[in-house]
Design a protein around this motif. Structure first.
Motif, mmCIF file in Angstrom:
data_model
loop_
_atom_site.group_PDB
_atom_site.id
_atom_site.type_symbol
_atom_site.label_atom_id
_atom_site.label_comp_id
_atom_site.label_asym_id
_atom_site.label_seq_id
_atom_site.Cartn_x
_atom_site.Cartn_y
_atom_site.Cartn_z
ATOM 1 N N HIS A 1 0.847 -1.189 0.000
ATOM 2 C CA HIS A 1 0.000 0.000 0.000
ATOM 3 C C HIS A 1 0.878 1.232 0.000
ATOM 4 C CE1 HIS A 1 1.036 -0.743 4.175
ATOM 5 N NE2 HIS A 1 0.823 0.537 4.410
ATOM 6 N N SER A 2 0.275 2.357 -0.313
ATOM 7 C CA SER A 2 1.027 3.606 -0.408
ATOM 8 C C SER A 2 0.169 4.761 0.063
ATOM 9 C CB SER A 2 1.482 3.839 -1.852
ATOM 10 O OG SER A 2 2.045 5.103 -2.024
ATOM 11 N N GLY A 3 -0.486 4.594 1.188
ATOM 12 C CA GLY A 3 -1.451 5.576 1.656
ATOM 13 C C GLY A 3 -0.823 6.760 2.356
ATOM 14 N N THR A 4 0.154 7.403 1.712
ATOM 15 C CA THR A 4 0.847 8.525 2.330
ATOM 16 C C THR A 4 -0.027 9.763 2.327
ATOM 17 O OG1 THR A 4 2.868 7.606 1.455
ATOM 18 C CG2 THR A 4 2.957 9.872 2.234
ATOM 19 N N THR A 5 -0.037 10.498 3.424
ATOM 20 C CA THR A 5 -0.745 11.765 3.497
ATOM 21 C C THR A 5 0.111 12.855 2.889
ATOM 22 O OG1 THR A 5 -1.808 11.062 5.519
ATOM 23 C CG2 THR A 5 -1.863 13.410 5.039
ATOM 24 N N THR A 6 -0.397 13.577 1.918
ATOM 25 C CA THR A 6 0.363 14.627 1.252
ATOM 26 C C THR A 6 -0.408 15.929 1.322
ATOM 27 O OG1 THR A 6 1.263 12.994 -0.268
ATOM 28 C CG2 THR A 6 1.468 15.313 -0.905
ATOM 29 N N VAL B 1 6.496 6.053 0.017
ATOM 30 C CA VAL B 1 5.940 7.187 0.759
ATOM 31 C C VAL B 1 5.845 8.458 -0.071
ATOM 32 C CG1 VAL B 1 6.774 6.276 2.968
ATOM 33 C CG2 VAL B 1 8.195 7.904 1.698
ATOM 34 N N ASP B 2 6.537 8.535 -1.229
ATOM 35 C CA ASP B 2 6.650 9.820 -1.930
ATOM 36 C C ASP B 2 6.611 9.631 -3.442
ATOM 37 O OD1 ASP B 2 6.994 12.562 -2.256
ATOM 38 O OD2 ASP B 2 9.178 12.479 -2.060
ATOM 39 N N GLY B 3 5.633 8.866 -3.900
ATOM 40 C CA GLY B 3 5.479 8.683 -5.339
ATOM 41 C C GLY B 3 6.734 8.108 -5.960
ATOM 42 N N THR B 4 7.189 8.758 -7.049
ATOM 43 C CA THR B 4 8.435 8.342 -7.705
ATOM 44 C C THR B 4 9.539 9.359 -7.480
ATOM 45 O OG1 THR B 4 7.722 9.404 -9.771
ATOM 46 C CG2 THR B 4 7.198 7.057 -9.484
ATOM 47 N N ASN B 5 9.385 10.210 -6.485
ATOM 48 C CA ASN B 5 10.386 11.242 -6.223
ATOM 49 C C ASN B 5 11.638 10.650 -5.580
ATOM 50 O OD1 ASN B 5 8.689 13.276 -7.200
ATOM 51 N ND2 ASN B 5 7.715 13.543 -5.196
ATOM 52 N N TRP B 6 12.720 11.361 -5.739
ATOM 53 C CA TRP B 6 13.998 10.974 -5.155
ATOM 54 C C TRP B 6 14.005 11.416 -3.698
ATOM 55 C CZ3 TRP B 6 19.112 11.298 -8.298
ATOM 56 C CH2 TRP B 6 20.189 10.896 -7.503
ATOM 57 N N ILE C 1 9.501 15.096 4.155
ATOM 58 C CA ILE C 1 8.784 13.855 4.451
ATOM 59 C C ILE C 1 9.052 13.528 5.907
ATOM 60 C CG2 ILE C 1 8.501 11.422 3.851
ATOM 61 C CD1 ILE C 1 10.349 13.456 1.370
ATOM 62 N N THR C 2 8.020 13.465 6.731
ATOM 63 C CA THR C 2 8.207 13.304 8.171
ATOM 64 C C THR C 2 7.369 12.153 8.708
ATOM 65 O OG1 THR C 2 6.446 14.913 8.629
ATOM 66 C CG2 THR C 2 8.704 15.753 8.549
ATOM 67 N N SER C 3 7.834 11.630 9.854
ATOM 68 C CA SER C 3 7.061 10.604 10.552
ATOM 69 C C SER C 3 7.350 10.682 12.036
ATOM 70 C CB SER C 3 7.409 9.206 10.040
ATOM 71 O OG SER C 3 6.677 8.218 10.762
ATOM 72 N N GLY D 1 5.983 2.617 11.448
ATOM 73 C CA GLY D 1 4.546 2.407 11.339
ATOM 74 C C GLY D 1 4.019 2.147 9.950
ATOM 75 N N GLY D 2 4.875 1.958 8.960
ATOM 76 C CA GLY D 2 4.416 1.684 7.608
ATOM 77 C C GLY D 2 4.289 2.939 6.773
ATOM 78 N N ALA D 3 3.892 2.759 5.509
ATOM 79 C CA ALA D 3 3.825 3.874 4.567
ATOM 80 C C ALA D 3 2.889 4.977 5.032
ATOM 81 C CB ALA D 3 3.391 3.362 3.193
ATOM 82 N N THR D 4 1.779 4.613 5.648
ATOM 83 C CA THR D 4 0.797 5.619 6.054
ATOM 84 C C THR D 4 1.256 6.452 7.240
ATOM 85 O OG1 THR D 4 -0.325 3.968 7.420
ATOM 86 C CG2 THR D 4 -1.134 4.277 5.176
ATOM 87 N N ALA D 5 2.349 6.067 7.884
ATOM 88 C CA ALA D 5 2.856 6.834 9.025
ATOM 89 C C ALA D 5 3.752 7.985 8.588
ATOM 90 C CB ALA D 5 3.632 5.922 9.974
ATOM 91 N N TRP D 6 3.961 8.134 7.271
ATOM 92 C CA TRP D 6 4.823 9.191 6.742
ATOM 93 C C TRP D 6 3.979 10.233 6.020
ATOM 94 C CZ3 TRP D 6 10.230 9.245 7.274
ATOM 95 C CH2 TRP D 6 10.768 8.124 7.907
ATOM 96 N N GLN D 7 4.311 11.494 6.224
ATOM 97 C CA GLN D 7 3.590 12.598 5.589
ATOM 98 C C GLN D 7 4.522 13.403 4.705
ATOM 99 O OE1 GLN D 7 0.493 14.559 7.498
ATOM 100 N NE2 GLN D 7 0.938 16.607 6.692
ATOM 101 N N VAL D 8 4.017 13.811 3.542
ATOM 102 C CA VAL D 8 4.789 14.594 2.576
ATOM 103 C C VAL D 8 4.190 15.991 2.497
ATOM 104 C CG1 VAL D 8 5.584 14.732 0.190
ATOM 105 C CG2 VAL D 8 5.283 12.492 1.283
ATOM 106 N N ASP D 9 5.038 17.013 2.694
ATOM 107 C CA ASP D 9 4.571 18.403 2.663
ATOM 108 C C ASP D 9 5.476 19.243 1.774
ATOM 109 O OD1 ASP D 9 2.360 18.675 4.794
ATOM 110 O OD2 ASP D 9 3.938 17.626 5.887
ATOM 111 N N PRO D 10 4.894 20.057 0.884
ATOM 112 C CA PRO D 10 5.723 20.965 0.088
ATOM 113 C C PRO D 10 6.174 22.160 0.925
ATOM 114 C CG PRO D 10 3.406 21.298 -0.410
ATOM 115 C CD PRO D 10 3.470 20.148 0.553
#
Length: 661
Positions: A34-39, A249-254, A276-278, A283-292
């Protein structure tokens, strides 16, 4: 500036990318399904005009001049400063650059040729007695005396011809490196030569782009990143490939530089200006958040002197900074001057950062937060409870939160980062220790002549029975004493090779000995402390603790508490599993939570932790205990009453200490 460009160029910095690795064996590592990252969709605002920066940055200091026959200085790609009196860097010409006075003039820096013409990229120095760097052709450069000149460094070939992009050594007895093939290269004897290192493929599913960075806050947690949008996490970095989890956690970004100041907070950056923070890195992919972040560029490296202060190298854009890094909206870009290109950054304290530049220079950041000493009051934020008693919770930023009957005695304002808290015997005061060993006192805790700081990171402080002294212990196993605390030995003095870093230390009732707990669940005794067992000797009939009832821990041990007569002890793992030995009685664990229990903030469903447990306190009569999670959620067992928690509230930094009033 001389960029060595092997493949691709990002934000004007030459990115050293080794050839793609050959495909590894199937099943190496485990990729989440799964890849349920909050962005976030809205970028954070840049620093408001007139807002003070978190660091005041110096003009560039030329410390690594052009070699004979060249007109341009080498780029500094790596920097590690284990203290304010030692920094060790690496450059693109195979040199190490060192100083014992990083805020001083250029003449205080020494350039030493150690690795031919191979660029040195990663560098990690957990102490003044060990530095390990990686190069672009599968070598590590290793030294136990990094300022000792070329003879003090050895070049160790460990990894084929792969580019070793990053190294992290949480202790002098564990180093973890990552490479361009998706391997981790691990040693529990970093100075032991080629044969002391083991290479394991853990990330072979990202198109051959390898791993870019790694950080291990303890021997029980390592977090790596790759150019395919993944974080790669292990709580057993010396284990097999299956001990590592690969989470998108972050699409296809580096996903580039990563820093984990504690086991309950990590931050990374990517090539699109995101952070990208957690607060739960395992806690898995969903435990990481991506913010611009507005104005942000590619973040090559991060360093966080505390969980409430982080900086990222941004190349020509400057430095990414936040005093509340878990909040995506708190980040801004700080300029470090025209023409400066920050490739790497290391912050030995909240008041000092050193950045390595693209033209053989360093920039020095000085903290801007004023220091006013001990004793400023803090507002209690603990929710009301229904039980009796009280306790204090300590945030990694130094904030002390009183709960229940615990008095509000204040928080340190001169530490900026905190590691541990210990109450006085009457519950009317406490000491707070920083990771570097600085100590502040509150209430009736006396001011004592400070001991010399131990090697490694301070993880615990414990008061003597009469409250006239204390012990401090570091993750490396060194013990120092203050006041009337007797020194009864340490793992370092006895030459013990730790299977995991020390996480806690508790004295015997008469103060003539102490137990020390490793993250692997190992218990060491000193003075009159008696050994009553550890996970390897668990009674098969013991009630399950949530981690396991027999054999090795599933999650690392985090805290320990003795019984009142000293004839037993409990310890707790980060998953809330409780283990009891001697006359300690098992009263339950988070795996057996009562659904009717008042919510602690860490779980909304009985038995399911949302944040890891990192502390425990036993009730005065020994017939119950409290556990605290990193978000301030509190769990009660036995006769422990629920007297309040921080669960559900926005706290600026994770909880790292827990003490009874």
């Amino acid at each position: 500036m001389r960029g060595i460009l092997l493949a691709g160029s990002l934000f004007g910095v030459a990115i050293l990318v080794a050839p793609a690795a050959a495909a590894g064996p199937a099943g190496a590592g485990e990729v989440a399904a799964h890849s349920g990252t909050t962005t976030s969709t809205a970028p954070s605002a840049p620093t408001a005009p007139g807002s003070p920066p978190l660091m005041n940055w110096s003009a560039p200091v030329a410390v690594d001049p052009a070699p004979p026959g060249s007109t341009s200085a080498p780029e500094i790609f790596a920097m590690s400063c284990p203290s304010a009196s030692l920094c060790v860097g690496g450059d693109q010409d195979g040199d190490v650059v060192t100083t014992t006075d990083p805020t001083g003039p250029a003449s205080g820096w020494t350039v030493t040729k150690v690795d031919g013409t191979h660029q040195i990229w990663g560098m990690s120095c957990p102490a003044a007695t060990l530095c390990v760097g990686g190069d672009a052709v599968g070598n590590l450069v290793v030294s136990a005396t990094p300022t000792g000149g070329a003879p003090a460094w050895q070049v160790v070939h460990v990894d084929g011809s792969y580019f070793i992009s990053s190294v992290s050594c949480p202790t002098i007895s564990l180093c973890v490196a990552v490479d361009s093939a998706g391997n981790v290269v691990v040693s529990t004897d970093p100075t032991g030569g080629t044969g002391a290192w083991t290479t394991t493929l853990v990330d072979g599913n990202n198109g051959g782009n390898g791993l870019w960075s790694v950080d291990c806050p303890t021997a029980g947690l390592c977090v790596a990143t790759d150019p395919a949008g993944n974080v790669v996490v292990s709580t057993d970095p010396t284990g097999p490939a299956s001990a590592w989890r690969v989470w998108p956690v972050d699409g296809t970004n580096w996903v580039a530089g990563v820093a984990c100041p504690t086991t309950s907070f990590c931050v990374a950056g990517d090539n699109k200006g995101h952070v990208i923070t957690s607060t739960d890195p395992t806690g898995g992919a969903t435990a990481w958040q991506v913010d611009p972040v507005a104005g942000a560029n590619f973040s090559t490296w991060f360093d966080c002197p505390s969980a409430s202060l982080c900086f990222g190298a941004q190349g020509s854009a400057g430095v990414l900074a936040s005093a509340n890094p878990a909040s995506g909206s708190s980040w801004s870009v700080e300029s470090v001057g025209s023409g400066v290109q920050v490739n790497t950054i290391s912050c030995p304290s909240t008041a000092l950062c050193i950045g390595g530049d693209g033209d053989g220079t360093v920039v020095v950041g000085s903290g801007t937060t004023p220091s006013t000493g001990s004793g400023t009051s803090t507002v209690a934020a603990c929710s009301a409870g229904t039980g009796g008693g009280g306790y204090w919770m300590l945030g990694s930023d130094g904030t002390v939160y009183p709960c229940g009957s615990a008095p509000a005695l204040g928080s340190p304002t001169d530490l900026h980062s905190a590691a541990a808290i210990s109450p006085t015997p009457d519950g009317k005061g406490y000491w707070v220790a920083s990771p570097s060993g600085a100590v502040d006192h509150f209430g009736d805790a006396p001011a004592l002549a400070p001991p010399a700081a131990p090697s490694g990171t301070v993880v615990t402080i414990a008061a003597t029975p009469d409250g006239k002294g204390y012990w401090m212990a570091s993750s490396a196993g060194q013990v120092v004493v203050a006041g009337d605390a007797p020194y009864e030995g340490s793992p370092v003095e006895q030459g013990l090779k730790l299977a995991g870093p020390i996480v806690n230390m508790v004295p015997t009732p008469d103060g003539k000995g102490y137990w020390m707990l490793g993250s692997d669940g190992g218990v060491m005794t000193f003075g009159d402390a008696t050994f009553y067992g550890s996970p390897g000797q668990l009674d098969p009939g013991q009630p399950p603790g949530g981690s396991n009832s027999i054999g090795p821990l599933v999650k690392p041990a985090v805290a320990m508490a003795p019984t009142s007569d000293g004839k037993g002890y409990w310890f707790v793992a980060s998953d809330g599993g409780i283990f009891s030995f001697g006359d300690a009685i098992f009263y339950g664990s988070t795996g057996q939570l009562n659904p009717a229990q008042p919510p602690g903030g860490s779980n909304s469903i009985a038995g399911e932790l949302v944040r890891p447990v990192n502390g425990m306190v036993v009730t005065p009569d020994g017939k119950g205990y409290w556990m605290v999670a990193s978000d301030g959620g509190v769990f009660t067992f036995g006769d422990a009453g629920f007297v309040g928690s921080l669960g559900g509230q926005a706290i600026p930094a994770p909880i790292v200490g827990f003490a009874p009033a």
